[in-house]
Design a protein around this motif. Sequence first.
Motif, mmCIF file in Angstrom:
data_model
loop_
_atom_site.group_PDB
_atom_site.id
_atom_site.type_symbol
_atom_site.label_atom_id
_atom_site.label_comp_id
_atom_site.label_asym_id
_atom_site.label_seq_id
_atom_site.Cartn_x
_atom_site.Cartn_y
_atom_site.Cartn_z
ATOM 1 N N THR A 46 0.842 -1.194 0.000
ATOM 2 C CA THR A 46 0.000 0.000 0.000
ATOM 3 C C THR A 46 0.875 1.241 0.000
ATOM 4 O OG1 THR A 46 -0.130 0.126 2.425
ATOM 5 C CG2 THR A 46 -1.789 -1.213 1.291
ATOM 6 N N ALA A 47 0.401 2.267 -0.691
ATOM 7 C CA ALA A 47 1.109 3.549 -0.754
ATOM 8 C C ALA A 47 0.123 4.581 -1.283
ATOM 9 C CB ALA A 47 2.343 3.461 -1.652
ATOM 10 N N SER A 48 0.597 5.823 -1.407
ATOM 11 C CA SER A 48 -0.244 6.874 -1.984
ATOM 12 C C SER A 48 0.637 7.965 -2.557
ATOM 13 C CB SER A 48 -1.189 7.470 -0.929
ATOM 14 O OG SER A 48 -0.448 8.207 0.031
ATOM 15 N N LEU A 69 3.536 6.009 -4.777
ATOM 16 C CA LEU A 69 3.103 4.967 -5.708
ATOM 17 C C LEU A 69 4.176 4.672 -6.747
ATOM 18 C CD1 LEU A 69 -0.569 6.198 -6.201
ATOM 19 C CD2 LEU A 69 0.139 4.118 -4.996
ATOM 20 N N LYS A 77 6.348 1.178 -7.100
ATOM 21 C CA LYS A 77 6.310 0.490 -8.392
ATOM 22 C C LYS A 77 7.714 0.256 -8.928
ATOM 23 C CE LYS A 77 4.047 0.689 -12.931
ATOM 24 N NZ LYS A 77 3.138 1.464 -13.811
ATOM 25 N N LEU A 104 -0.007 -3.152 -6.459
ATOM 26 C CA LEU A 104 0.102 -1.871 -5.767
ATOM 27 C C LEU A 104 -1.292 -1.341 -5.459
ATOM 28 C CD1 LEU A 104 1.876 0.478 -4.786
ATOM 29 C CD2 LEU A 104 1.945 1.317 -7.137
ATOM 30 N N ASP A 133 -3.431 1.872 -3.913
ATOM 31 C CA ASP A 133 -3.470 3.263 -3.486
ATOM 32 C C ASP A 133 -4.496 3.361 -2.359
ATOM 33 O OD1 ASP A 133 -3.860 5.980 -3.104
ATOM 34 O OD2 ASP A 133 -3.898 6.475 -5.226
ATOM 35 N N TYR A 134 -4.004 3.464 -1.121
ATOM 36 C CA TYR A 134 -4.929 3.377 0.012
ATOM 37 C C TYR A 134 -5.852 4.587 0.135
ATOM 38 C CZ TYR A 134 -1.666 6.405 2.621
ATOM 39 O OH TYR A 134 -0.855 7.442 3.037
ATOM 40 N N ARG A 140 8.696 10.310 2.346
ATOM 41 C CA ARG A 140 8.840 9.215 1.407
ATOM 42 C C ARG A 140 10.263 8.703 1.537
ATOM 43 N NH1 ARG A 140 4.333 9.045 1.770
ATOM 44 N NH2 ARG A 140 2.676 9.651 0.334
#
Length: 313
Positions: free
Chosen positions: A175-177, A181, A185, A192, A194-195, A301
């Motif tokens: 999960t990421a945003s 993302l 990736k 993947l 996108d939460y 990040r």
Amino acid sequence: MKAIRVHAYGGPELMQLDDAPMPAFGAMDLLVRVVAAGVNPIDWKMRSGAMAAHMPKSFPMTLGSDAAGVVTALGGGVSGFELGDEVCFYAEFARGGTYAEYVAVDASQVAKKPRTASFATAAALPMAGQAAWTALIETAKVERGMRVLIHGGAGALGTTALQLAKEHGAHVTATASGDGLALVKSLGVDELIDYRSQRFEQIARDMDIVLDTLGGPTQEASWGTLRQGGLLVATAMPPPPERAAAAGVRAAFIFTPPRGAVLAQLTERVDDGRLRIVVGQEFALADAAQAHRLGEAGKARGKIVLHVGAPGR
């Protein structure tokens, strides 16, 4: 020497750049001139007093646990290191204090810095890297064909865990945003999520392992993503045993001890290209409070790093 210290528990505004005494070091210690220091969630938890009941500290308290730098003195019982060695480590919480120009650390907790990495990159590796190793390699015993869900895939722990899981042949969902993302990736994730726009619990199914780096509602929603007998490994919040039993799965909470031997295996992976360490934002030592604000806001990040001293001096 200069060091970032706090004189009472509270917000980041209490962090001061002070003149501090040089650290004392014992027979099994290295004295390291710090070039770069990593910033970790445990740092702002200790600064705020959230960890006071479990890890009481006296004031003034120098923050920070992992760093990279140059060996300037050795205790009489130390072997395997020499003056001038470039090293990285995370020091035990009873000592710590890496937001400083010098730090003393037990030699058993230290590894040689990756030859191919900058000091900032090396400072980003020790704590997150060893936590990922403890969670996936030692606790979950990840292996080929396993299905792994990693929360916080763009964070310092998540990016390392993702790569270790892929190295061992696992199918990895993360999960990421936002900007995270693209980062996740690029590390080779298989699926993947996108939460912010997707509910991971409606997508991830039959997981062998869930790595929960967040706790709270994320942990609660993760139970249903595991297969029967699967394992949730938590790093932020201990999972209730009764909740795991009700879901028909297993749970573990890890607290990672600093071990130079494990760190050396990670630095070897950096040098041979198997492990990419993601450095996010970088700050000067004097701007450590700004670094804490960014981290606490959950907007980092990769790893936040403080630049403390020049590489050669």
